[in-house]
Motif scaffolding. Sequence first.
Motif, PDB file in Angstrom:
ATOM      1  N   VAL A 127       5.789  -7.175  -2.462  1.00 25.45           N
ATOM      2  CA  VAL A 127       7.265  -5.926  -2.779  1.00 25.45           C
ATOM      3  C   VAL A 127       6.303  -4.779  -2.495  1.00 25.45           C
ATOM      4  N   ARG A 128       8.432  -4.693  -1.535  1.00 31.35           N
ATOM      5  CA  ARG A 128       7.563  -3.558  -0.678  1.00 31.35           C
ATOM      6  C   ARG A 128       8.246  -2.225  -1.102  1.00 31.35           C
ATOM      7  N   GLU A 129       8.403  -0.989  -0.571  1.00 32.61           N
ATOM      8  CA  GLU A 129       8.361   0.532  -1.146  1.00 32.61           C
ATOM      9  C   GLU A 129       7.999   1.718  -0.414  1.00 32.61           C
ATOM     10  N   GLY A 130       8.969   2.147  -0.426  1.00 36.76           N
ATOM     11  CA  GLY A 130       8.496   3.025   1.128  1.00 36.76           C
ATOM     12  C   GLY A 130       8.972   2.970   2.351  1.00 36.76           C
ATOM     13  N   SER A 131       8.627   4.272   2.909  1.00 36.32           N
ATOM     14  CA  SER A 131       8.964   3.990   4.829  1.00 36.32           C
ATOM     15  C   SER A 131       7.808   4.185   5.553  1.00 36.32           C
ATOM     16  N   GLY A 132       8.006   3.911   6.632  1.00 35.26           N
ATOM     17  CA  GLY A 132       6.981   4.344   7.836  1.00 35.26           C
ATOM     18  C   GLY A 132       5.773   3.234   7.975  1.00 35.26           C
ATOM     19  N   PRO A 133       4.616   3.499   8.618  1.00 40.82           N
ATOM     20  CA  PRO A 133       3.646   2.281   8.836  1.00 40.82           C
ATOM     21  C   PRO A 133       3.790   1.174   7.348  1.00 40.82           C
ATOM     22  N   GLU A 134       3.190   0.305   7.901  1.00 41.44           N
ATOM     23  CA  GLU A 134       3.112  -0.365   6.235  1.00 41.44           C
ATOM     24  C   GLU A 134       1.997  -0.651   5.713  1.00 41.44           C
ATOM     25  N   VAL A 135       1.240  -0.516   5.187  1.00 43.98           N
ATOM     26  CA  VAL A 135       0.273  -0.930   4.444  1.00 43.98           C
ATOM     27  C   VAL A 135       0.160  -1.860   3.513  1.00 43.98           C
ATOM     28  N   LEU A 136      -0.849  -2.826   3.611  1.00 45.68           N
ATOM     29  CA  LEU A 136      -0.450  -4.114   2.364  1.00 45.68           C
ATOM     30  C   LEU A 136      -1.902  -3.736   1.743  1.00 45.68           C
ATOM     31  N   LEU A 137      -1.610  -3.831   0.645  1.00 50.66           N
ATOM     32  CA  LEU A 137      -2.301  -3.676  -0.595  1.00 50.66           C
ATOM     33  C   LEU A 137      -2.441  -5.181  -1.587  1.00 50.66           C
ATOM     34  N   THR A 140       5.022   2.767   3.862  1.00 50.35           N
ATOM     35  CA  THR A 140       5.850   1.297   3.104  1.00 50.35           C
ATOM     36  C   THR A 140       4.453   0.598   2.585  1.00 50.35           C
ATOM     37  N   LEU A 141       4.834   0.456   1.082  1.00 47.74           N
ATOM     38  CA  LEU A 141       3.378   0.077   0.567  1.00 47.74           C
ATOM     39  C   LEU A 141       4.076  -0.558  -0.230  1.00 47.74           C
ATOM     40  N   ALA A 142       3.268  -2.098   0.388  1.00 47.76           N
ATOM     41  CA  ALA A 142       3.087  -4.050   0.622  1.00 47.76           C
ATOM     42  C   ALA A 142       2.614  -3.976  -0.184  1.00 47.76           C
ATOM     43  N   ARG A 143       2.967  -4.535  -1.981  1.00 48.27           N
ATOM     44  CA  ARG A 143       1.883  -5.058  -2.617  1.00 48.27           C
ATOM     45  C   ARG A 143       1.829  -6.533  -2.761  1.00 48.27           C
ATOM     46  N   VAL A 144       0.853  -7.059  -2.459  1.00 55.98           N
ATOM     47  CA  VAL A 144       0.857  -8.429  -2.041  1.00 55.98           C
ATOM     48  C   VAL A 144       0.822  -9.160  -4.362  1.00 55.98           C
TER      49      VAL A 144
END
Length: 245
Positions: free
Chosen positions: A7-17, A39-43
Amino acid sequence: MGEVEVVREGSGPEVLLVHGGAGPRATWGALAPLADRWTLARVHRRGYPPSPPPQRGQDFEVDARDLVPLFVGRPHVVAHSYGVLGVLIAAAAAPGGVRSLTLIEPPLHHLVPDVPEVARLQRIGDAVLTRGMDADPGELREFLRLCGAPVGDGDLPEDVTAGVRRAHGARRTSEARPRLHAIRDADVPVLVASGGHTAAFEWICDALADVLSAERSVHPGAGHFVAAAPGFADRLEVFLRGSVT
């Protein structure tokens, strides 16, 4: 087996959580303000809806196979607790696929042999993963408290019990042997963070930082849920900005 959900939200470089035993919301909620710049990408690991269930219980090797395809965009990766194990295995297999690693209180007990506090953490953790709610009641509560669960003297909260049942049958953390040298030799920027709440995790994080030639930070105030501790989000952002290449 089906793909895991991100689930992704935000903008900018991706941070995979990548969360551990607790779900993404509980683990990463305090980082939500970073979505203004990243971009916060919640795994959602297997067993955590909307991702599919695991075939035979939680397994860091399966997590690693799920994660490698998510490295296609070369994200920054932030991982917590059990989730760190799969991240390290995946990053060792594809070190060029990650821009940086932030590793929070992983159960890498083998890095600190012959230290009683670490040996006990390994023993009771393996017992809970192996026996679930049938583990020794005192050791179960001790382990849950170390892992940040809201455990008092009465009955365990329903959501805590559900978490124990979900973890029951997971691959034991004592079996994890990620190839740390592959990450170090690839010069991946690494930050190792802990919460200053128990000696065992401080020993482990110190040893991991030494092996990986990593930056090291301690953030008291939220126990095992270090991402919610005062100052952690700011420290993480400084590290991420310094790792943009």
